[in-house]
Scaffold this motif. Structure first.
Motif, mmCIF file in Angstrom:
data_model
loop_
_atom_site.group_PDB
_atom_site.id
_atom_site.type_symbol
_atom_site.label_atom_id
_atom_site.label_comp_id
_atom_site.label_asym_id
_atom_site.label_seq_id
_atom_site.Cartn_x
_atom_site.Cartn_y
_atom_site.Cartn_z
ATOM 1 N N HIS A 123 -2.209 52.765 -1.787
ATOM 2 C CA HIS A 123 -3.030 53.647 -0.944
ATOM 3 C C HIS A 123 -2.669 53.477 0.530
ATOM 4 O O HIS A 123 -2.516 54.467 1.261
ATOM 5 C CB HIS A 123 -4.509 53.336 -1.166
ATOM 6 N N GLU A 124 -2.515 52.230 0.970
ATOM 7 C CA GLU A 124 -2.208 51.975 2.371
ATOM 8 C C GLU A 124 -0.826 52.509 2.734
ATOM 9 O O GLU A 124 -0.617 53.039 3.833
ATOM 10 C CB GLU A 124 -2.289 50.475 2.662
ATOM 11 N N THR A 125 0.123 52.390 1.822
ATOM 12 C CA THR A 125 1.471 52.894 2.094
ATOM 13 C C THR A 125 1.465 54.416 2.185
ATOM 14 O O THR A 125 2.132 55.010 3.048
ATOM 15 C CB THR A 125 2.449 52.426 1.008
ATOM 16 N N ALA A 126 0.730 55.056 1.279
ATOM 17 C CA ALA A 126 0.642 56.518 1.322
ATOM 18 C C ALA A 126 -0.012 56.991 2.615
ATOM 19 O O ALA A 126 0.422 57.978 3.222
ATOM 20 C CB ALA A 126 -0.136 57.029 0.114
ATOM 21 N N ARG A 127 -1.044 56.288 3.058
ATOM 22 C CA ARG A 127 -1.703 56.656 4.304
ATOM 23 C C ARG A 127 -0.772 56.432 5.496
ATOM 24 O O ARG A 127 -0.732 57.251 6.432
ATOM 25 C CB ARG A 127 -2.982 55.843 4.482
ATOM 26 N N PHE A 128 -0.009 55.350 5.453
ATOM 27 C CA PHE A 128 0.957 55.082 6.520
ATOM 28 C C PHE A 128 1.991 56.206 6.590
ATOM 29 O O PHE A 128 2.371 56.652 7.687
ATOM 30 C CB PHE A 128 1.647 53.741 6.279
ATOM 31 N N ALA A 129 2.439 56.681 5.409
ATOM 32 C CA ALA A 129 3.470 57.723 5.371
ATOM 33 C C ALA A 129 2.979 59.027 5.993
ATOM 34 O O ALA A 129 3.756 59.762 6.617
ATOM 35 C CB ALA A 129 3.917 57.952 3.930
ATOM 36 N N ARG A 130 1.694 59.317 5.857
ATOM 37 C CA ARG A 130 1.157 60.564 6.407
ATOM 38 C C ARG A 130 1.216 60.603 7.925
ATOM 39 O O ARG A 130 1.364 61.661 8.527
ATOM 40 C CB ARG A 130 -0.287 60.775 5.932
ATOM 41 N N PHE A 131 1.079 59.432 8.543
ATOM 42 C CA PHE A 131 1.005 59.385 10.003
ATOM 43 C C PHE A 131 2.221 58.709 10.638
ATOM 44 O O PHE A 131 2.221 58.469 11.852
ATOM 45 C CB PHE A 131 -0.274 58.641 10.424
ATOM 46 N N ALA A 132 3.242 58.404 9.848
ATOM 47 C CA ALA A 132 4.418 57.726 10.384
ATOM 48 C C ALA A 132 5.186 58.633 11.331
ATOM 49 O O ALA A 132 5.249 59.855 11.144
ATOM 50 C CB ALA A 132 5.323 57.274 9.242
ATOM 51 N N ALA A 133 5.789 58.027 12.357
ATOM 52 C CA ALA A 133 6.535 58.812 13.344
ATOM 53 C C ALA A 133 7.830 59.360 12.766
ATOM 54 O O ALA A 133 8.301 60.417 13.188
ATOM 55 C CB ALA A 133 6.830 57.943 14.574
ATOM 56 N N SER A 134 8.415 58.647 11.793
ATOM 57 C CA SER A 134 9.679 59.101 11.217
ATOM 58 C C SER A 134 9.809 58.576 9.800
ATOM 59 O O SER A 134 9.152 57.591 9.425
ATOM 60 C CB SER A 134 10.863 58.604 12.058
ATOM 61 N N PRO A 135 10.672 59.207 8.982
ATOM 62 C CA PRO A 135 10.902 58.695 7.620
ATOM 63 C C PRO A 135 11.418 57.257 7.615
ATOM 64 O O PRO A 135 11.124 56.493 6.688
ATOM 65 C CB PRO A 135 11.937 59.665 7.060
ATOM 66 N N ASP A 136 12.185 56.896 8.643
ATOM 67 C CA ASP A 136 12.713 55.534 8.700
ATOM 68 C C ASP A 136 11.592 54.506 8.794
ATOM 69 O O ASP A 136 11.726 53.384 8.279
ATOM 70 C CB ASP A 136 13.658 55.382 9.894
ATOM 71 N N ASP A 137 10.496 54.874 9.450
ATOM 72 C CA ASP A 137 9.360 53.960 9.523
ATOM 73 C C ASP A 137 8.764 53.728 8.138
ATOM 74 O O ASP A 137 8.354 52.613 7.798
ATOM 75 C CB ASP A 137 8.290 54.521 10.461
ATOM 76 N N VAL A 138 8.711 54.780 7.335
ATOM 77 C CA VAL A 138 8.197 54.649 5.964
ATOM 78 C C VAL A 138 9.132 53.794 5.131
ATOM 79 O O VAL A 138 8.693 52.926 4.358
ATOM 80 C CB VAL A 138 8.017 56.035 5.317
ATOM 81 N N VAL A 139 10.423 54.016 5.281
ATOM 82 C CA VAL A 139 11.412 53.217 4.553
ATOM 83 C C VAL A 139 11.246 51.738 4.882
ATOM 84 O O VAL A 139 11.277 50.882 3.991
ATOM 85 C CB VAL A 139 12.839 53.693 4.898
ATOM 86 N N THR A 199 13.879 57.518 -5.655
ATOM 87 C CA THR A 199 14.039 58.843 -6.240
ATOM 88 C C THR A 199 12.689 59.522 -6.345
ATOM 89 O O THR A 199 11.644 58.870 -6.462
ATOM 90 C CB THR A 199 14.668 58.765 -7.646
ATOM 91 N N LEU A 200 12.709 60.835 -6.326
ATOM 92 C CA LEU A 200 11.500 61.624 -6.511
ATOM 93 C C LEU A 200 11.897 62.931 -7.173
ATOM 94 O O LEU A 200 12.755 63.653 -6.659
ATOM 95 C CB LEU A 200 10.799 61.893 -5.174
ATOM 96 N N GLY A 201 11.302 63.204 -8.320
ATOM 97 C CA GLY A 201 11.643 64.415 -9.046
ATOM 98 C C GLY A 201 13.090 64.448 -9.499
ATOM 99 O O GLY A 201 13.688 65.518 -9.591
ATOM 100 N N GLN A 233 7.652 56.691 -2.861
ATOM 101 C CA GLN A 233 7.009 57.116 -1.618
ATOM 102 C C GLN A 233 8.024 57.179 -0.477
ATOM 103 O O GLN A 233 7.967 58.065 0.365
ATOM 104 C CB GLN A 233 5.869 56.154 -1.278
ATOM 105 N N ALA A 234 8.966 56.226 -0.467
ATOM 106 C CA ALA A 234 10.026 56.272 0.543
ATOM 107 C C ALA A 234 10.901 57.498 0.340
ATOM 108 O O ALA A 234 11.285 58.175 1.305
ATOM 109 C CB ALA A 234 10.861 54.997 0.472
ATOM 110 N N ALA A 235 11.206 57.824 -0.921
ATOM 111 C CA ALA A 235 12.028 59.003 -1.215
ATOM 112 C C ALA A 235 11.345 60.272 -0.747
ATOM 113 O O ALA A 235 11.985 61.183 -0.206
ATOM 114 C CB ALA A 235 12.323 59.063 -2.712
ATOM 115 N N PRO A 241 16.420 66.351 -0.798
ATOM 116 C CA PRO A 241 17.203 65.502 -1.696
ATOM 117 C C PRO A 241 18.687 65.586 -1.401
ATOM 118 O O PRO A 241 19.189 66.594 -0.954
ATOM 119 C CB PRO A 241 16.891 66.074 -3.081
ATOM 120 N N SER A 242 19.371 64.459 -1.664
ATOM 121 C CA SER A 242 20.829 64.449 -1.534
ATOM 122 C C SER A 242 21.439 64.938 -2.828
ATOM 123 O O SER A 242 20.775 65.001 -3.869
ATOM 124 C CB SER A 242 21.312 63.025 -1.250
#
Length: 248
Positions: A123-139, A199-201, A233-235, A241-242
């Motif tokens: 839950h905390e990671t998902a909430r962090f991802a919503r407000f993160a400044a960049s994808p790299d921060d989530v990674v 991975t996602l989907g 969540q990082a994906a 997608p690549s």
């Protein structure tokens, strides 16, 4: 053996002995049933501290010391009275049953607390991802979470093409090694870095290269599945997608 279980095994032998010995001065004023009930309390305490094996040993110890200190002839393992034999047998049977229930209650409590902790982490990671400044921060956030949940020595994230053939933590929590059937529970972590694909989907975004702590046990399946979900969540945060498929 974990320190807590080792202490419980020692207590399984010593606690019933200490309780039975402490009751010797008042044994003439107590019925054998009451003595047995007090010893069952000691068995429950040991079972709550340790595991089912410690509880079973405590039940056996309680029966032996009840016989030794509280049945005629005293300070002997011989029992003369039929009632005393029945009480000793019942003490052993009840002690075994209660010890297994107490150990199971402890296990369920640990599982419940662990599951709650995992849910809070996701839950905390998902909430962090919503407000993160960049994808790299989530990674980076996911990388730190992986280190904690899997008790890793090191972890790094790689983008781009898949190089080499490292061991891989799969989506079902198992670990595969090229051209080898790996028994994670029996063999532990494989040597070297272990790959966890983000991975996602079915779309590959990158991979975490994880280095387990030397000598550390393998985290339970629940923790490994949490790690897989964290990587997803990082994906999701990495965007488009690549072209490299996760089935590569």
């Amino acid at each position: 053996m974990p320190l807590r279980d080792a202490v419980a095994l020692v207590a399984a032998v010593l606690a019933p002995f200490a309780v039975a010995l402490a009751l010797v001065p008042v044994r003439d004023g107590m019925t054998h049933t009451n003595v047995a009930l007090v010893l069952v309390v000691a068995v429950v305490a040991v079972s709550a501290l340790g595991n089912r094996y410690a509880g079973a040993l405590a039940a056996l110890s309680a029966a032996v010391w009840f016989d030794f200190f509280h049945t005629l002839p005293y300070e002997s393992l011989h029992i003369e009275g039929r009632g005393d034999i029945e009480t000793a047998v019942l003490l052993l049977v009840v002690g075994l049953a209660v010890s297994q229930l107490a150990a199971r209650a402890r296990m369920l409590r640990v599982v419940a607390l662990t599951d709650a902790g995992h849910l809070e982490r996701l839950h905390e990671t998902a909430r962090f991802a919503r407000f993160a400044a960049s994808p790299d921060d989530v990674v980076e956030q996911v990388r730190r979470e992986l280190v904690e949940v899997l008790e890793l020595r090191a972890c790094r994230f790689e983008r781009g093409s898949l190089l080499g053939h490292p061991a891989r933590l799969e989506q079902d929590g198992s670990v595969t090694v090229p051209q080898w059937v790996w028994d994670l529970d029996r063999q532990g972590w494989p040597e070297g870095e272990i790959e966890l694909r983000a991975t996602l989907g079915g779309s590959y975004q990158g991979r975490y290269m994880m280095t387990p702590t030397a000598g550390a046990g393998v985290p339970p399946l629940e923790a490994r599945l949490v790690a897989v979900t964290l990587a997803a969540q990082a994906a999701a945060a990495l965007g488009e997608p690549s072209p490299v498929s996760s089935r590569h």
